[in-house]
Design a protein around this motif. Structure first.
Motif, PDB file in Angstrom:
ATOM      1  N   LEU A  73       0.857  -1.175   0.000  1.00 29.17           N
ATOM      2  CA  LEU A  73       0.000   0.000   0.000  1.00 29.17           C
ATOM      3  C   LEU A  73       0.899   1.232   0.000  1.00 29.17           C
ATOM      4  CD1 LEU A  73      -2.734   1.427   0.212  1.00 29.17           C
ATOM      5  CD2 LEU A  73      -2.624   1.098   2.683  1.00 29.17           C
ATOM      6  N   VAL A  74       0.769   2.071  -1.023  1.00 28.07           N
ATOM      7  CA  VAL A  74       1.565   3.285  -1.121  1.00 28.07           C
ATOM      8  C   VAL A  74       0.784   4.406  -0.438  1.00 28.07           C
ATOM      9  CG1 VAL A  74       2.694   4.942  -2.655  1.00 28.07           C
ATOM     10  CG2 VAL A  74       2.588   2.514  -3.297  1.00 28.07           C
ATOM     11  N   ALA A  75       1.290   4.851   0.700  1.00 18.97           N
ATOM     12  CA  ALA A  75       0.659   5.948   1.436  1.00 18.97           C
ATOM     13  C   ALA A  75       0.917   7.258   0.697  1.00 18.97           C
ATOM     14  CB  ALA A  75       1.228   6.021   2.858  1.00 18.97           C
ATOM     15  N   ASP A  76       0.161   8.292   1.053  1.00 20.13           N
ATOM     16  CA  ASP A  76       0.405   9.620   0.486  1.00 20.13           C
ATOM     17  C   ASP A  76       1.759  10.123   0.976  1.00 20.13           C
ATOM     18  OD1 ASP A  76      -2.162   9.522  -0.560  1.00 20.13           O
ATOM     19  OD2 ASP A  76      -3.036  10.719   1.057  1.00 20.13           O
ATOM     20  N   PHE A  77       2.622  10.497   0.060  1.00 19.06           N
ATOM     21  CA  PHE A  77       3.916  11.066   0.441  1.00 19.06           C
ATOM     22  C   PHE A  77       3.692  12.500   0.909  1.00 19.06           C
ATOM     23  CE2 PHE A  77       5.850   7.356  -0.706  1.00 19.06           C
ATOM     24  CZ  PHE A  77       7.231   7.423  -0.831  1.00 19.06           C
ATOM     25  N   ARG A  78       4.305  12.853   2.043  1.00 12.81           N
ATOM     26  CA  ARG A  78       4.181  14.218   2.573  1.00 12.81           C
ATOM     27  C   ARG A  78       4.964  15.167   1.671  1.00 12.81           C
ATOM     28  NH1 ARG A  78       5.505  10.984   6.488  1.00 12.81           N
ATOM     29  NH2 ARG A  78       7.596  11.783   6.728  1.00 12.81           N
ATOM     30  N   ASN A  79       4.275  16.193   1.201  1.00 13.56           N
ATOM     31  CA  ASN A  79       4.904  17.192   0.350  1.00 13.56           C
ATOM     32  C   ASN A  79       5.358  18.341   1.235  1.00 13.56           C
ATOM     33  OD1 ASN A  79       5.668  19.129  -1.464  1.00 13.56           O
ATOM     34  ND2 ASN A  79       3.740  19.151  -2.591  1.00 13.56           N
ATOM     35  N   ARG A  80       6.656  18.397   1.482  1.00 11.83           N
ATOM     36  CA  ARG A  80       7.234  19.449   2.328  1.00 11.83           C
ATOM     37  C   ARG A  80       7.893  20.544   1.496  1.00 11.83           C
ATOM     38  NH1 ARG A  80       9.896  15.266   6.672  1.00 11.83           N
ATOM     39  NH2 ARG A  80       7.956  14.857   7.775  1.00 11.83           N
ATOM     40  N   LEU A 138       4.356   1.513   2.050  1.00  7.47           N
ATOM     41  CA  LEU A 138       5.422   2.420   1.633  1.00  7.47           C
ATOM     42  C   LEU A 138       4.947   3.837   1.897  1.00  7.47           C
ATOM     43  CD1 LEU A 138       8.104   3.149   0.249  1.00  7.47           C
ATOM     44  CD2 LEU A 138       6.901   3.007  -1.955  1.00  7.47           C
ATOM     45  N   SER A 139       5.651   4.538   2.762  1.00  6.98           N
ATOM     46  CA  SER A 139       5.319   5.937   3.055  1.00  6.98           C
ATOM     47  C   SER A 139       6.573   6.762   2.857  1.00  6.98           C
ATOM     48  CB  SER A 139       4.794   6.086   4.489  1.00  6.98           C
ATOM     49  OG  SER A 139       5.823   5.786   5.412  1.00  6.98           O
ATOM     50  N   GLY A 140       6.414   8.073   2.883  1.00 10.96           N
ATOM     51  CA  GLY A 140       7.595   8.894   2.719  1.00 10.96           C
ATOM     52  C   GLY A 140       7.269  10.361   2.565  1.00 10.96           C
ATOM     53  N   SER A 141       8.268  11.088   2.065  1.00 12.76           N
ATOM     54  CA  SER A 141       8.119  12.532   1.917  1.00 12.76           C
ATOM     55  C   SER A 141       9.007  13.024   0.788  1.00 12.76           C
ATOM     56  CB  SER A 141       8.499  13.243   3.214  1.00 12.76           C
ATOM     57  OG  SER A 141       9.865  13.018   3.510  1.00 12.76           O
ATOM     58  N   VAL A 142       8.683  14.234   0.335  1.00 16.40           N
ATOM     59  CA  VAL A 142       9.513  14.932  -0.626  1.00 16.40           C
ATOM     60  C   VAL A 142       9.756  16.320  -0.046  1.00 16.40           C
ATOM     61  CG1 VAL A 142       7.501  15.641  -2.007  1.00 16.40           C
ATOM     62  CG2 VAL A 142       9.791  15.694  -3.031  1.00 16.40           C
ATOM     63  N   ALA A 143      11.018  16.750  -0.062  1.00 14.48           N
ATOM     64  CA  ALA A 143      11.393  18.040   0.522  1.00 14.48           C
ATOM     65  C   ALA A 143      12.365  18.749  -0.413  1.00 14.48           C
ATOM     66  CB  ALA A 143      12.034  17.836   1.892  1.00 14.48           C
ATOM     67  N   ARG A 144      12.444  20.052  -0.282  1.00 21.83           N
ATOM     68  CA  ARG A 144      13.414  20.833  -1.053  1.00 21.83           C
ATOM     69  C   ARG A 144      14.823  20.498  -0.567  1.00 21.83           C
ATOM     70  NH1 ARG A 144      11.838  23.417  -5.322  1.00 21.83           N
ATOM     71  NH2 ARG A 144       9.803  24.356  -5.195  1.00 21.83           N
ATOM     72  N   LEU A 145      15.731  20.459  -1.503  1.00 17.69           N
ATOM     73  CA  LEU A 145      17.138  20.263  -1.190  1.00 17.69           C
ATOM     74  C   LEU A 145      17.900  21.138  -2.177  1.00 17.69           C
ATOM     75  CD1 LEU A 145      19.168  18.644   0.555  1.00 17.69           C
ATOM     76  CD2 LEU A 145      19.286  17.012  -1.328  1.00 17.69           C
ATOM     77  N   GLY A 146      18.292  22.323  -1.728  1.00 18.42           N
ATOM     78  CA  GLY A 146      18.909  23.288  -2.636  1.00 18.42           C
ATOM     79  C   GLY A 146      17.918  23.671  -3.707  1.00 18.42           C
TER      80      GLY A 146
END
Length: 183
Positions: free
Chosen positions: A14-21, A83-91
């Protein structure tokens, strides 16, 4: 004499919603369909994202499909991995972090990280993240073979995936006019 390889036991994810940071709404709901499709590139994996929960499992997804609610749903539906996770800015780019856990125990199977140099590379990074999860779940195809098979997944633009995901979600909620407009 050659002995055929035994088939891999089926794995459901199950792919959880990835947190959009990132603060970038273009990344809302766009990584999950790519991750789902990339995971299903392994013949033994069945993957579900929020759009598939209603259609395939027959239950409405919770409004927030974070790790906690995804594990609860997965356990209730007999899905083995979340599967869970997040996406964040990096530079000037992004970092995606994904964690696959056993739904019942919460035990971490793998934590994977991928970087994208910009928005246009975010889907490619999601596909690469999926290759690491697939390997941890027992896929023995090489990363290059997996990425070759997923080239069409990561070549799609974020806008196309965002519109597709919005149309699919509207259709699964019975909002057919909205679905038609998003398509």
């Amino acid at each position: 004499r050659l002995i055929p390889e035994a088939p891999h036991d089926p794995v459901s994810v199950l792919v959880a919603d990835f947190r959009n940071r990132t603060g970038d709404p273009a990344l809302d709901g766009t990584l999950e369909p790519t991750l789902k499709r990339a995971l299903e590139g392994a013949s033994f994996i069945s993957a579900y994202d929020r759009l598939e929960i209603r259609r395939t499992l027959g239950v409405p997804p919770p409004e927030t499909l974070d790790l906690t609610s995804a594990r609860e749903l997965a356990v209730n539906q007999g899905v083995g991995v979340v599967l869970s996770g997040s996406v964040a800015r990096l530079g000037s780019g992004f970092e995606l972090v994904g964690e696959a856990v056993e739904a019942l125990s919460g035990e971490v199977i793998v934590t994977a990280r991928e970087r994208a140099s910009g928005e246009a590379r975010a889907l490619e990074a999601a596909a690469k993240l999926a290759t690491k999860v697939r390997a941890a779940l027992g896929d023995d195809a090489s990363e290059s073979a997996q990425m070759f098979a997923m080239t069409s997944l990561s070549a799609t633009s974020l806008d196309v995936v965002r519109h597709y995901a919005a149309a699919q979600e509207a259709a699964s909620n019975g909002q057919f006019e909205e679905a038609r407009q998003s398509a």
